[in-house]
Scaffold this motif. Structure first.
Motif, PDB file in Angstrom:
ATOM      1  N   THR A 179     -12.096   5.642   6.973  1.00  0.00           N
ATOM      2  CA  THR A 179     -10.677   5.399   6.078  1.00  0.00           C
ATOM      3  C   THR A 179     -10.237   6.655   5.413  1.00  0.00           C
ATOM      4  O   THR A 179     -10.778   7.145   4.527  1.00  0.00           O
ATOM      5  N   ALA A 180      -9.075   7.224   5.920  1.00  0.00           N
ATOM      6  CA  ALA A 180      -8.346   8.320   5.303  1.00  0.00           C
ATOM      7  C   ALA A 180      -7.531   7.816   4.205  1.00  0.00           C
ATOM      8  O   ALA A 180      -7.641   8.539   3.143  1.00  0.00           O
ATOM      9  N   ALA A 181      -7.044   6.640   4.177  1.00  0.00           N
ATOM     10  CA  ALA A 181      -5.832   6.165   3.220  1.00  0.00           C
ATOM     11  C   ALA A 181      -5.873   4.802   2.861  1.00  0.00           C
ATOM     12  O   ALA A 181      -6.060   4.237   4.061  1.00  0.00           O
ATOM     13  N   VAL A 182      -5.509   4.264   1.967  1.00  0.00           N
ATOM     14  CA  VAL A 182      -4.953   2.920   1.629  1.00  0.00           C
ATOM     15  C   VAL A 182      -3.495   3.213   1.247  1.00  0.00           C
ATOM     16  O   VAL A 182      -3.221   4.047   0.494  1.00  0.00           O
ATOM     17  N   ILE A 183      -2.634   2.568   2.088  1.00  0.00           N
ATOM     18  CA  ILE A 183      -1.103   2.658   1.823  1.00  0.00           C
ATOM     19  C   ILE A 183      -0.726   1.233   1.398  1.00  0.00           C
ATOM     20  O   ILE A 183      -0.915  -0.004   1.817  1.00  0.00           O
ATOM     21  N   ILE A 184       0.051   1.290   0.408  1.00  0.00           N
ATOM     22  CA  ILE A 184       0.508   0.069  -0.225  1.00  0.00           C
ATOM     23  C   ILE A 184       2.106   0.264  -0.998  1.00  0.00           C
ATOM     24  O   ILE A 184       2.507   1.091  -1.213  1.00  0.00           O
ATOM     25  N   GLU A 185       2.794  -0.759  -0.659  1.00  0.00           N
ATOM     26  CA  GLU A 185       4.223  -0.743  -1.346  1.00  0.00           C
ATOM     27  C   GLU A 185       3.755  -1.569  -2.870  1.00  0.00           C
ATOM     28  O   GLU A 185       3.272  -2.578  -2.965  1.00  0.00           O
ATOM     29  N   PRO A 186       4.275  -0.647  -3.712  1.00  0.00           N
ATOM     30  CA  PRO A 186       4.205  -1.414  -5.175  1.00  0.00           C
ATOM     31  C   PRO A 186       4.735  -2.536  -5.184  1.00  0.00           C
ATOM     32  O   PRO A 186       4.307  -3.329  -6.151  1.00  0.00           O
TER      33      PRO A 186
END
Length: 383
Positions: A179-186
């Motif tokens: 896993t490179a990153a977790v991506i989230i809309e706040p």
């Protein structure tokens, strides 16, 4: 002036029919109001999908565009320009990040963030949230949840695990060795103006730190005052490793970008954009930011948003399940198709739109007045 019918007929003949358009053709706008080609006036609670935060045709932004267009419109990134350097400095100050990269849209910004995450980590998988929307190009589409958007284009180019919204344990369980990153809309926009539970973003930040995983915040829709802060991340105090920006960034002109913390950066030839950060859009962006500062639009977004939500709740409609959001990013969940509300409100002079079929998205310019809010609420009480 062309009529609505002539415009719509020409569109249907020459434009790929990818949009479900409202049956009006808009001709001009001022502040929080737009007019169609037939001369009908509407209070605009869409704002170009959270783009026109300082309102339509703000004179400060218009003058900045006119002045810059008379001097220099485009030269590419083979050369330095003062406007780009000045905007980069301003954005670093506003975001608390280290460096920025300029592009032309939200999807391009997410694309850049994902490329940067893969490059610096050497990993190639991502974790996103159920309900997420991050864009329509292929990599951003991979981290977008809605299956209908993706099905015609499968297989997706990126391996993604979707964790339950607001469930930090599920985010932790979804992170793997690649896993490179977790991506989230706040706050999720297209997913239905979904606000995460208290402490969720803080927990995810800690999980990412503990697992050596990058955290990307997608602030394309939530940025530049929309939620009552410059950026939505400020509500939680959580600083991501990379954040995306677009929509309201260019004062109405198409613009996007990413900001990244110290140590995360592209170097020569690793990423590029012919149009990204051109002098014209940078001039518009700087003017838009100046308007927000001079007119205290961040505070206004928070105050008008609180007032708007309170008035909507006090309508006491049985078909309003929940009113939620922050600042002037408001969602009204309904127990019937919200297209009914959109169509009826449009006939009565208010522009709205739907997300997730049953959520009314209300995202007016931040300069909307109390009187205009009262008119919108009155109309929503009648439709």
């Amino acid at each position: 002036m062309a009529s609505y019918s002539s415009i719509s007929e020409k569109d249907s003949k020459y434009v790929m029919q990818t949009y479900t358009r409202q049956p009006i053709a808009l001709e001009k706008g001022e502040g929080a109001v737009v007019w169609d080609v037939e001369g009908k006036e509407y209070i605009d609670c869409v704002a170009g999908i959270a783009v026109n935060n300082v309102g339509h045709s703000h004179p400060v932004v218009v003058k900045a565009i006119q002045d810059q267009a008379a001097k220099l419109i485009h030269v590419s990134n083979l050369y330095y320009t003062e406007m780009q350097a000045n905007l980069a400095e301003k954005l670093v100050t506003l975001t608390g990040m280290d460096r920025v990269f300029f592009c032309n849209s939200g999807a391009e910004a997410v694309e850049a963030a994902m490329k940067l995450a893969r490059m610096v980590t050497g990993k190639h998988e991502f974790v996103a949230l159920k309900g997420a929307f991050h864009g329509r190009t292929m990599n951003p589409l991979s981290v977008t949840y809605k299956e209908a958007y993706k099905k015609p284009f499968e297989p997706m180019p990126v391996k993604v695990t979707f964790a339950d919204f607001s469930d930090a344990d599920d985010v932790a369980n979804s992170i793997g060795p690649d896993t490179a990153a977790v991506i989230i809309e706040p706050i999720q926009g297209e997913g239905g103006i979904n606000v995460p539970s208290e402490g969720f973003l803080e927990e995810v930040r800690k999980i990412c730190d503990d697992t050596d995983t990058l955290l990307i915040f997608d602030e394309v829709q939530t940025g530049f005052g929309r939620t009552g802060k410059w950026f939505c991340k400020e509500h939680s105090g959580v600083q991501p490793d990379i954040m995306t920006m677009a929509k309201a960034m260019g004062g109405g002109l198409p613009m996007g970008g990413i900001a990244a913390r110290e140590g995360l950066t592209f170097t020569k030839s690793q990423h590029a954009s012919t149009f990204g950060g051109g002098p014209l859009v940078c001039a518009a962006a700087l003017a838009s930011i100046k308007v927000m500062e001079d007119e205290n639009l961040i505070d206004r977004s928070r105050e008008m948003g609180e007032y708007f939500r309170k008035q909507l709740i006090e309508l006491g409609r049985d078909d309003f399940v929940e009113v939620r959001g922050k600042g002037l990013m408001i969602g009204v969940e309904t127990n019937r198709p919200c297209a009914d509300f959109v169509n009826a409100a449009r006939e009565m002079g208010v522009l709205l739109n739907c997300t997730s079929d049953t959520v009314l998205r209300i995202a007016p310019p931040l300069i909307i007045s109390k009187e205009q809010i009262d008119t919108v609420v009155d109309i929503l009480g009648k439709v």
